[in-house]
Design an enzyme around this catalytic site. Structure first.
Site: not given
Lengths: 272, 281
Positions: B177, B122
């Site tokens: 992230h 991610s």
């Protein structure tokens, strides 16, 4: 003046633009410096890191405190914020395509007008160094271009080259009286004031007001010049004019100058 | 799916990365991944990355912690990857994925507890989202022109919603992230999609950001002020004097004091080096 060669244009120090770069380089140097210190003395590296971290925390806390105090105490804080947002918005939404096109056209044929156009678009895009190069070339090819003198003056004034900026503004005004709706005259007065030529500044700014009418900006600068020249009553009058509520919605710039005028009045014992 | 298959020659990197996701998920356990296998195949902990295993900064971005994690990231990659790979080219897309994965890993190494493992693509996927924003910034006549269109606005909403989910769910690493997002945006803005008419300062910005990235990478692989790394260096050093100084530095880094007393050393040993030892009074 009209026939004289234009004064040499020097690149400004551009301190505000260099600051983020300097901060990046400094931040990038820290791990390597600590690594080098570690090779010689691991405990010293840890001590330096601890001291640096504590210093950075204190500096950040002091900055936050200063910002909070400034927001509370300085009346132009809101106006300044609005101005900063407006400038950032303008900078990020400036169309860069015309600059690219103008630069492309310049590769085929060189003329003072084309250099001036590139300079004007570069100023709009915030590329003052590129703008200076092209404005200087435009003035080399045709020293009688008032718009090039005016724009070069604006760029140099922002970079802190006051004497050169003043000469360019005066040249623009001499070549075309009332150039850019009096903006050259207004900024000539501002440059003179910042150079310490207070009488000349008062004369130029008063002349500007007489010929082009007053704005918050011109009234504020006239008030500053009058105050420095010793005419405090005249200064308060000018600041009061600058601080007067606008008829309609004021632009972020006008609002900023109005807020500054209110601060001047507050500090010098007058009221808006 | 059929469309992806028909255009496989245009998006080889996206497909290979998806294939790597799936095959590694089978190897490590599809429904319930085995922690030992995840560790062996490259999960990332700040401790291991700094302990001579820097490849974990990249490999963690191909491993996943279960079927839902894999499905979510695989879907996201297939949504964002093909258009971006066609736009940038396969080699640049590969470089972007690697840089964003490493950027997310570096953020984790600098900000996470040293033994906290992370897996998942991610961070790199957020890098792809950041890259998409950078491409949009470059593609318009001015930096904010893309905000006038619904599609790009939806992209920003997607990023915001995913960050919000990361803040709400405790097992999602928003640090990775944000690291990946920033890396993807900056790498694309400055290297992969540079302006047609760069400003005179453009090269300086490139050099400064590259130096900063190198410095952060250095700080995460050689954390000379982190206690675990200092202690491990001391354990491996043959020179007794150097070992003592490294271990004193480790205790100082752990305790936050500018000297290491005997009591600090004792506490450090019992609480960090040998957690099973009884706590001192």
């Amino acid at each position: 003046m009209a026939d004289a060669a234009p004064p040499p244009v020097v690149r400004g120090p551009r301190v505000p633009a260099a600051l983020p770069l300097a901060a990046l380089w400094t931040a990038a140097a820290v791990p390597f410096v600590l690594g080098a210190v570690h090779l010689a003395d691991p405990e010293l590296a840890v001590r330096l890191h601890q001291a640096g971290s504590a210093w950075a925390r204190h500096a950040l806390a002091a900055l936050a405190l200063a910002a909070a105090v400034a927001l509370l105490l300085l009346p132009p804080a809101r106006a300044g914020l609005r101005l900063a947002v407006a400038q950032a918005q303008r900078r990020l939404s400036t169309d860069r395509a015309p600059l690219a096109r103008a630069l492309g056209e310049l590769q085929h044929f060189e003329s003072p007008a084309r250099h001036l156009e590139v300079g004007r678009l570069a100023v709009q895009c915030g590329e003052t160094e590129r703008a200076l190069v092209h404005l200087r070339r435009a003035l080399e090819l045709d020293p009688r271009l008032p718009a090039a003198h005016h724009l070069a003056g604006r760029v140099l004034l922002r970079a802190g080259h006051l004497a050169q900026a003043r000469q360019h503004f005066l040249a623009a005004e001499q070549l075309e009286p009332g150039h850019a709706f009096g903006d050259a005259l207004l900024h000539a007065g501002r440059a003179a004031a910042r150079l310490g030529r207070h009488d000349e500044a008062v004369r130029l700014l008063t002349e500007h007001q007489g010929r082009h009418g007053g704005s918050a900006q011109s009234q504020l600068w006239l008030g500053d010049a009058l105050a420095t020249a010793g005419d405090h009553a005249g200064a308060r009058h000018a600041w009061r004019q600058a601080a007067a509520p606008p008829a309609g919605q004021a632009s972020a710039e006008a609002n900023w100058y109005r807020a500054l005028a209110r601060v001047r009045l507050w500090r010098h014992g007058g009221s808006a | 799916m059929r469309s992806l298959w028909h255009h496989a020659d245009e998006i080889p990197v996206t497909l290979v990365v998806v294939l790597a996701y799936v095959s590694l998920a089978f190897v490590t356990g599809l429904a319930e991944p085995d922690a030992e296998r995840l560790a062996a195949y490259g999960w990332l902990t700040p401790l291991l990355a700094a302990d001579g295993e820097p490849w974990r900064l990249l490999t963690h971005a191909f491993l996943h912690g279960g079927l839902v994690h894999l499905a979510f990231n695989g879907y996201m990659l297939l949504q964002v990857g093909p258009a971006l790979e066609r736009s940038l080219g396969s080699l640049r897309f590969l470089a972007l994925y690697a840089a964003a994965a490493i950027g997310g890993g570096v953020a984790v190494c600098l900000l996470y507890p040293v033994e906290q493992p992370i897996v998942g693509g991610s961070g790199a996927l957020f890098g792809l989202l950041g890259a998409a924003v950078a491409v949009l910034v470059r593609s318009g006549r001015h930096a904010l022109e893309f905000l006038t269109f619904d599609g790009p606005r939806a992209l920003l909403s997607l990023i915001a919603v995913n960050l919000l989910i990361g803040w709400i769910l405790p097992f999602v690493s928003n640090t990775a992230h944000l690291g990946g997002l920033a890396t993807g945006f900056v790498v694309t803005l400055l290297w992969l999609a540079p302006p047609r008419q760069p400003s005179p300062r453009f090269r300086q910005w490139r050099a400064a950001t590259a130096a900063l990235f190198a410095a952060l990478l250095f700080a995460s692989l050689f954390p000379v002020v982190r206690h675990d790394w200092l202690w491990n260096q001391g354990v491996r050093t043959a020179d007794a004097d150097r070992r003592e100084r490294l271990q004193r530095a480790a205790v100082m880094a752990w305790s936050g004091r500018d000297h290491a007393s005997e009591a600090d050393v004792l506490r450090f040993y019992r609480l960090v080096v040998d957690p099973d030892a009884p706590r001192p009074r």
